[in-house]
Design an enzyme around this catalytic site. Structure first.
Site, PDB file in Angstrom:
ATOM      1  N   HIS A 208       3.485 -12.500  -9.281  1.00 42.45           N
ATOM      2  CA  HIS A 208       4.889 -12.562  -9.686  1.00 42.45           C
ATOM      3  C   HIS A 208       4.935 -12.827 -11.190  1.00 42.45           C
ATOM      4  CE1 HIS A 208       6.722 -13.204  -5.568  1.00 42.45           C
ATOM      5  NE2 HIS A 208       5.481 -13.594  -5.318  1.00 42.45           N
TER       6      HIS A 208
ATOM      7  N   HIS B 202      -0.413  -9.905  -4.993  1.00 47.83           N
ATOM      8  CA  HIS B 202       0.532  -9.582  -6.059  1.00 47.83           C
ATOM      9  C   HIS B 202       0.723 -10.782  -6.969  1.00 47.83           C
ATOM     10  CE1 HIS B 202       2.656 -10.922  -2.428  1.00 47.83           C
ATOM     11  NE2 HIS B 202       3.511 -11.522  -3.224  1.00 47.83           N
TER      12      HIS B 202
ATOM     13  N   CYS C 227       0.842  -1.202   0.000  1.00 47.82           N
ATOM     14  CA  CYS C 227       0.000   0.000   0.000  1.00 47.82           C
ATOM     15  C   CYS C 227       0.878   1.253   0.000  1.00 47.82           C
ATOM     16  CB  CYS C 227      -0.938   0.020   1.199  1.00 47.82           C
ATOM     17  SG  CYS C 227      -2.433  -0.974   0.985  1.00 47.82           S
TER      18      CYS C 227
HETATM   19  P1  5GP Z   1       5.296 -13.506  -1.598  1.00 49.12           P
HETATM   20  O1  5GP Z   1       6.179 -14.502  -0.919  1.00 49.12           O
HETATM   21  O2  5GP Z   1       4.423 -12.745  -0.622  1.00 49.12           O
HETATM   22  O3  5GP Z   1       4.517 -14.093  -2.739  1.00 49.12           O
HETATM   23  O4  5GP Z   1       6.270 -12.492  -2.323  1.00 49.12           O
HETATM   24  C1  5GP Z   1       6.651 -11.288  -1.744  1.00 49.12           C
HETATM   25  C2  5GP Z   1       7.736 -10.725  -2.641  1.00 49.12           C
HETATM   26  O5  5GP Z   1       7.935  -9.359  -2.287  1.00 49.12           O
HETATM   27  C3  5GP Z   1       9.082 -11.432  -2.516  1.00 49.12           C
HETATM   28  O6  5GP Z   1       9.483 -11.948  -3.794  1.00 49.12           O
HETATM   29  C4  5GP Z   1      10.014 -10.349  -2.007  1.00 49.12           C
HETATM   30  O7  5GP Z   1      11.308 -10.436  -2.558  1.00 49.12           O
HETATM   31  C5  5GP Z   1       9.295  -9.079  -2.438  1.00 49.12           C
HETATM   32  N1  5GP Z   1       9.572  -7.934  -1.567  1.00 49.12           N
HETATM   33  C6  5GP Z   1       9.551  -7.905  -0.209  1.00 49.12           C
HETATM   34  N2  5GP Z   1       9.851  -6.690   0.248  1.00 49.12           N
HETATM   35  C7  5GP Z   1      10.069  -5.912  -0.863  1.00 49.12           C
HETATM   36  C8  5GP Z   1      10.425  -4.540  -1.035  1.00 49.12           C
HETATM   37  O8  5GP Z   1      10.601  -3.772  -0.078  1.00 49.12           O
HETATM   38  N3  5GP Z   1      10.568  -4.095  -2.318  1.00 49.12           N
HETATM   39  C9  5GP Z   1      10.371  -4.907  -3.399  1.00 49.12           C
HETATM   40  N4  5GP Z   1      10.538  -4.370  -4.610  1.00 49.12           N
HETATM   41  N5  5GP Z   1      10.028  -6.215  -3.266  1.00 49.12           N
HETATM   42  C10 5GP Z   1       9.879  -6.704  -2.009  1.00 49.12           C
HETATM   43 ZN    ZN Z   2      -1.883  -3.215   1.105  1.00 49.63          ZN
END
Ligand code: 5GP
Ligand code: ZN
Length: 112
Positions: free
Chosen positions: A100, A98, A7
């Site tokens: 990927h 999100h 957010c």
């Molecule tokens: P999840 O495991 O929730 O599907 O993926 C979260 C993703 O957010 C991870 O791939 C992680 O590297 C990315 N991420 C976490 N913190 C940050 C941040 O501060 N900036 C960016 N650009 N990516 C982030």
């Molecule tokens: Zn949010």
């Protein structure tokens, strides 16, 4: 004031490496890329997980932007993978929905 990291990115409080933005969506580079191209695509409005995505119009916007960003990043012809991790078994770490978008190398299957 929100404590949600994504957010804060959507509002501009934190500025990630943005590759696409419109009124509804933001796409930016993952800070810990798992492939040569690793983009995260988020709705600007807070939706915690895929389980909470009720807005079909927003769902369509999220999915529709994927090939556009893949083409922009040059990974559409060779192909790419999209992943949505949901809750703990899915490996979700950031609780703001999100997608990927991963590409630029051959990706193995199945995932771990
Ligand atoms: P999840 O495991 O929730 O599907 O993926 C979260 C993703 O957010 C991870 O791939 C992680 O590297 C990315 N991420 C976490 N913190 C940050 C941040 O501060 N900036 C960016 N650009 N990516 C982030
Ligand atoms: Zn949010």
């Amino acid at each position: 004031m929100t404590e949600c990291l994504f957010c804060k990115m959507a509002s501009g409080e934190i500025k990630p490496d943005v590759v696409f933005e419109n009124e509804y969506l933001l796409a930016f580079r993952d800070i810990n890329p798992r492939a040569p191209v690793h983009i995260l695509i988020i709705p600007k409005q807070h939706v915690a997980t895929l389980n909470d995505l009720e807005d079909a119009t927003l769902a369509g916007k999220l999915l529709q932007i994927v090939p556009a960003i893949a083409k922009q990043q040059g990974i559409a012809p060779d192909g790419y993978r999209t992943v949505i991790n949901c809750n703990s078994n899915g490996g979700q770490e950031v609780y703001h929905l999100h997608i990927h978008l991963l590409g630029g190398r051959k990706l193995s299957w199945p995932p771990g």
